[in-house]
Motif scaffolding. Structure first.
Motif, PDB file in Angstrom:
ATOM      1  N   PRO A  34       0.842  -1.211   0.000  1.00  0.00           N
ATOM      2  CA  PRO A  34       0.000   0.000   0.000  1.00  0.00           C
ATOM      3  C   PRO A  34       0.869   1.251   0.000  1.00  0.00           C
ATOM      4  CG  PRO A  34       0.031  -1.010   2.185  1.00  0.00           C
ATOM      5  CD  PRO A  34       0.807  -1.932   1.288  1.00  0.00           C
ATOM      6  N   TYR A  35       0.525   2.242  -0.813  1.00  0.00           N
ATOM      7  CA  TYR A  35       1.190   3.544  -0.758  1.00  0.00           C
ATOM      8  C   TYR A  35       0.336   4.533  -1.524  1.00  0.00           C
ATOM      9  CZ  TYR A  35       2.808   3.170  -5.598  1.00  0.00           C
ATOM     10  OH  TYR A  35       2.853   3.062  -6.956  1.00  0.00           O
ATOM     11  N   ASN A  36       0.668   5.803  -1.381  1.00  0.00           N
ATOM     12  CA  ASN A  36      -0.096   6.824  -2.089  1.00  0.00           C
ATOM     13  C   ASN A  36       0.829   7.936  -2.563  1.00  0.00           C
ATOM     14  OD1 ASN A  36      -2.012   8.523  -3.054  1.00  0.00           O
ATOM     15  ND2 ASN A  36      -3.194   8.717  -1.188  1.00  0.00           N
ATOM     16  N   CYS A  37       1.291   8.818  -1.633  1.00  0.00           N
ATOM     17  CA  CYS A  37       2.025  10.018  -2.067  1.00  0.00           C
ATOM     18  C   CYS A  37       3.466   9.723  -2.469  1.00  0.00           C
ATOM     19  CB  CYS A  37       2.011  11.050  -0.933  1.00  0.00           C
ATOM     20  SG  CYS A  37       2.972  10.530   0.514  1.00  0.00           S
ATOM     21  N   ASN A  38       4.072   8.688  -1.916  1.00  0.00           N
ATOM     22  CA  ASN A  38       5.482   8.355  -2.153  1.00  0.00           C
ATOM     23  C   ASN A  38       6.403   9.494  -1.731  1.00  0.00           C
ATOM     24  OD1 ASN A  38       7.742   6.948  -2.850  1.00  0.00           O
ATOM     25  ND2 ASN A  38       7.496   7.120  -5.075  1.00  0.00           N
ATOM     26  N   SER A  39       5.964  10.321  -0.792  1.00  0.00           N
ATOM     27  CA  SER A  39       6.823  11.443  -0.371  1.00  0.00           C
ATOM     28  C   SER A  39       6.748  11.690   1.137  1.00  0.00           C
ATOM     29  CB  SER A  39       6.438  12.710  -1.133  1.00  0.00           C
ATOM     30  OG  SER A  39       5.079  13.038  -0.851  1.00  0.00           O
ATOM     31  N   GLY A  40       6.290  10.695   1.909  1.00  0.00           N
ATOM     32  CA  GLY A  40       6.322  10.830   3.362  1.00  0.00           C
ATOM     33  C   GLY A  40       5.262  11.740   3.940  1.00  0.00           C
ATOM     34  N   THR A  41       4.122  11.846   3.272  1.00  0.00           N
ATOM     35  CA  THR A  41       3.093  12.777   3.753  1.00  0.00           C
ATOM     36  C   THR A  41       1.821  12.069   4.215  1.00  0.00           C
ATOM     37  OG1 THR A  41       3.904  14.399   2.188  1.00  0.00           O
ATOM     38  CG2 THR A  41       1.729  14.809   3.109  1.00  0.00           C
ATOM     39  N   CYS A  42       1.339  11.083   3.435  1.00  0.00           N
ATOM     40  CA  CYS A  42      -0.023  10.563   3.650  1.00  0.00           C
ATOM     41  C   CYS A  42      -0.104   9.462   4.715  1.00  0.00           C
ATOM     42  CB  CYS A  42      -0.591  10.042   2.333  1.00  0.00           C
ATOM     43  SG  CYS A  42       0.239   8.542   1.741  1.00  0.00           S
ATOM     44  N   GLY A  43       0.935   8.717   4.944  1.00  0.00           N
ATOM     45  CA  GLY A  43       0.917   7.633   5.925  1.00  0.00           C
ATOM     46  C   GLY A  43       0.351   6.321   5.391  1.00  0.00           C
ATOM     47  N   ALA A  44       0.021   6.273   4.083  1.00  0.00           N
ATOM     48  CA  ALA A  44      -0.601   5.059   3.529  1.00  0.00           C
ATOM     49  C   ALA A  44       0.351   3.865   3.508  1.00  0.00           C
ATOM     50  CB  ALA A  44      -1.099   5.343   2.106  1.00  0.00           C
ATOM     51  N   CYS A  45       1.660   4.127   3.582  1.00  0.00           N
ATOM     52  CA  CYS A  45       2.636   3.035   3.410  1.00  0.00           C
ATOM     53  C   CYS A  45       3.187   2.543   4.748  1.00  0.00           C
ATOM     54  CB  CYS A  45       3.775   3.501   2.513  1.00  0.00           C
ATOM     55  SG  CYS A  45       4.728   4.832   3.257  1.00  0.00           S
ATOM     56  N   LYS A  46       2.420   2.744   5.844  1.00  0.00           N
ATOM     57  CA  LYS A  46       2.941   2.366   7.162  1.00  0.00           C
ATOM     58  C   LYS A  46       3.142   0.854   7.297  1.00  0.00           C
ATOM     59  CE  LYS A  46      -0.129   4.880   9.450  1.00  0.00           C
ATOM     60  NZ  LYS A  46      -0.902   5.486  10.536  1.00  0.00           N
ATOM     61  N   LEU A  74       6.961   2.374  10.726  1.00  0.00           N
ATOM     62  CA  LEU A  74       7.819   3.125   9.810  1.00  0.00           C
ATOM     63  C   LEU A  74       7.044   3.414   8.525  1.00  0.00           C
ATOM     64  CD1 LEU A  74       8.636   0.867   7.481  1.00  0.00           C
ATOM     65  CD2 LEU A  74      10.144   0.072   9.285  1.00  0.00           C
ATOM     66  N   LEU A  75       7.603   4.276   7.693  1.00  0.00           N
ATOM     67  CA  LEU A  75       7.030   4.549   6.368  1.00  0.00           C
ATOM     68  C   LEU A  75       7.898   3.866   5.318  1.00  0.00           C
ATOM     69  CD1 LEU A  75       6.308   8.392   6.660  1.00  0.00           C
ATOM     70  CD2 LEU A  75       4.676   6.504   6.949  1.00  0.00           C
ATOM     71  N   LEU A  76       7.277   3.042   4.504  1.00  0.00           N
ATOM     72  CA  LEU A  76       8.060   2.337   3.467  1.00  0.00           C
ATOM     73  C   LEU A  76       8.726   3.325   2.508  1.00  0.00           C
ATOM     74  CD1 LEU A  76       5.536  -0.506   2.496  1.00  0.00           C
ATOM     75  CD2 LEU A  76       7.595  -0.730   3.902  1.00  0.00           C
ATOM     76  N   CYS A  77       8.087   4.493   2.284  1.00  0.00           N
ATOM     77  CA  CYS A  77       8.636   5.421   1.290  1.00  0.00           C
ATOM     78  C   CYS A  77       9.789   6.241   1.835  1.00  0.00           C
ATOM     79  CB  CYS A  77       7.542   6.320   0.720  1.00  0.00           C
ATOM     80  SG  CYS A  77       6.864   7.481   1.914  1.00  0.00           S
ATOM     81  N   SER A  78      10.045   6.196   3.161  1.00  0.00           N
ATOM     82  CA  SER A  78      11.187   6.958   3.662  1.00  0.00           C
ATOM     83  C   SER A  78      12.213   6.071   4.369  1.00  0.00           C
ATOM     84  CB  SER A  78      10.723   8.080   4.600  1.00  0.00           C
ATOM     85  OG  SER A  78      10.098   7.537   5.728  1.00  0.00           O
TER      86      SER A  78
HETATM   87 FE1  FES Z   1       2.526   8.478   1.563  1.00  0.00          FE
HETATM   88 FE2  FES Z   1       4.558   6.855   2.204  1.00  0.00          FE
HETATM   89  S1  FES Z   1       3.245   6.734   0.503  1.00  0.00           S
HETATM   90  S2  FES Z   1       3.712   8.444   3.346  1.00  0.00           S
END
Ligand code: FES
Length: 322
Positions: A34-46, A74-78
């Motif tokens: 799961p992910y959405n913004c790919n920039s550490g903002t939305c929290g979808a990739c927890k 953690l966030l997968l995108c960061s």
């Molecule tokens: Fe949005 Fe990681 S995809 S915080």
């Protein structure tokens, strides 16, 4: 240097380089997360860290609660990896969203005169999230549609496999064979999936191309490294065993995998004898992908042999008709 990342509860795994984020490693390998913004903002990739060491985290705006910090979220995108990791996807239990994805037709194979194996490839950044046992609708550019169960493992949402019966006059099949190049995937649909928390032996019974949905469940079972014995009963004529090699390869590769191909010509007799053919039937979880009449016969034999009704899972009929 690269590290192995294993995801729970899907059992999917992928390699990640030290300089890339965990999300980049998953997407590069076609692993659906799961992910959405790919920039550490939305929290979808927890995700929750179960085991292993993290490398330096990339900057992110998302603010973890105190409880999330204590839990090791953690966030997968960061996040990056400093060793092999085991992670649990936080939203794994959440509903999988309805998706619409343009995919490329990567491969079309005709293993018998009556069957087609269709392989689709999604974009790396738009992989399909689904559970083993679910179906999707495929739409060709000219509007022809077919609802089919995914025949591959949910641990790879980028390479998707489907099984079709090659019926004369089927316009969907004809368009594929004429060289269709792309397809739109919408879905997934369907509720029946693998009970990952059961430790009972697994018995899968597929009739014909009902093998498609069963194959996805078996591959998911193997990805999760579930330890219980697996029995696959495939009810189909000898000249229609389009994935016989796949079945036999599992027998060779696994200690506890039994493959019982049954010929429907003598199948009704053999199905009545199912409790004899599969002595552990009453203690198993039975997953059934078959026509109504076969499913009724198998269910009756299994329940009579002592299988609890709650351990019988009827999968959507997977036979692909126009
Ligand atoms: Fe949005 Fe990681 S995809 S915080």
């Amino acid at each position: 240097m690269s590290h192995l990342v294993r995801l729970l509860p899907t059992g999917a795994s992928f390699q990640v380089e030290e300089q890339e984020s965990l999300l980049e490693g998953a997407l590069r390998s076609g692993v659906a997360v799961p992910y959405n913004c790919n920039s550490g903002t939305c929290g979808a990739c927890k995700a929750r860290l179960i085991e292993g060491g993290l490398g330096p985290s990339r900057f992110h705006d998302y603010r973890f609660s105190e409880a999330e910090r204590i839990e090791g979220i953690l966030l997968l995108c960061s996040a990056t990896a400093a060793s092999d990791l085991s992670l649990e996807l936080v939203d794994a239990a959440a509903e999988i969203p309805h998706q619409q994805i343009e995919a490329r037709i990567a491969h079309l194979q005709q293993p018998t005169p009556h069957h087609l194996l269709l392989q689709l490839r999604t974009p790396r950044t738009r992989t399909l999230r689904f559970r083993a046992g679910q179906s999707v609708t495929l739409t060709l550019p000219e509007g022809l549609q077919r609802s089919l169960p995914v025949a591959s493992c949910p641990c790879n949402g980028m390479i998707l496999e489907f099984h079709l019966e090659r019926l004369a006059g089927d316009p969907f099949v004809a368009a594929l064979e004429k060289g269709a190049r792309s397809v739109q995937i919408t879905g997934p649909e369907g509720q029946v999936g693998l009970d990952e928390h059961s430790s009972r032996p697994l018995l899968f019974l597929a009739e014909g191309s009902g093998l498609a949905v069963v194959k996805s469940l078996i591959e998911h079972t193997l990805a999760l490294e579930l330890p219980q014995p697996i029995t696959l009963v495939w009810l189909t004529p000898p000249d229609a065993r389009y994935l016989d090699n796949w079945c036999r390869a599992l027998v060779d590769a696994l200690d506890d995998f039994t493959y019982l191909p049954l010929d429907p010509g003598v199948g009704s007799l053999q199905l009545v004898q199912l409790p004899t053919l599969v002595p552990q039937l009453a203690n198993s979880d039975l997953y059934l992908a078959a026509s109504e009449s076969v499913a009724a016969a198998v269910s009756a034999a299994a329940l009579q042999a002592g299988l609890p009704a709650g351990r019988l899972f009827t999968l959507p009929l997977a036979i692909s008709r126009p």
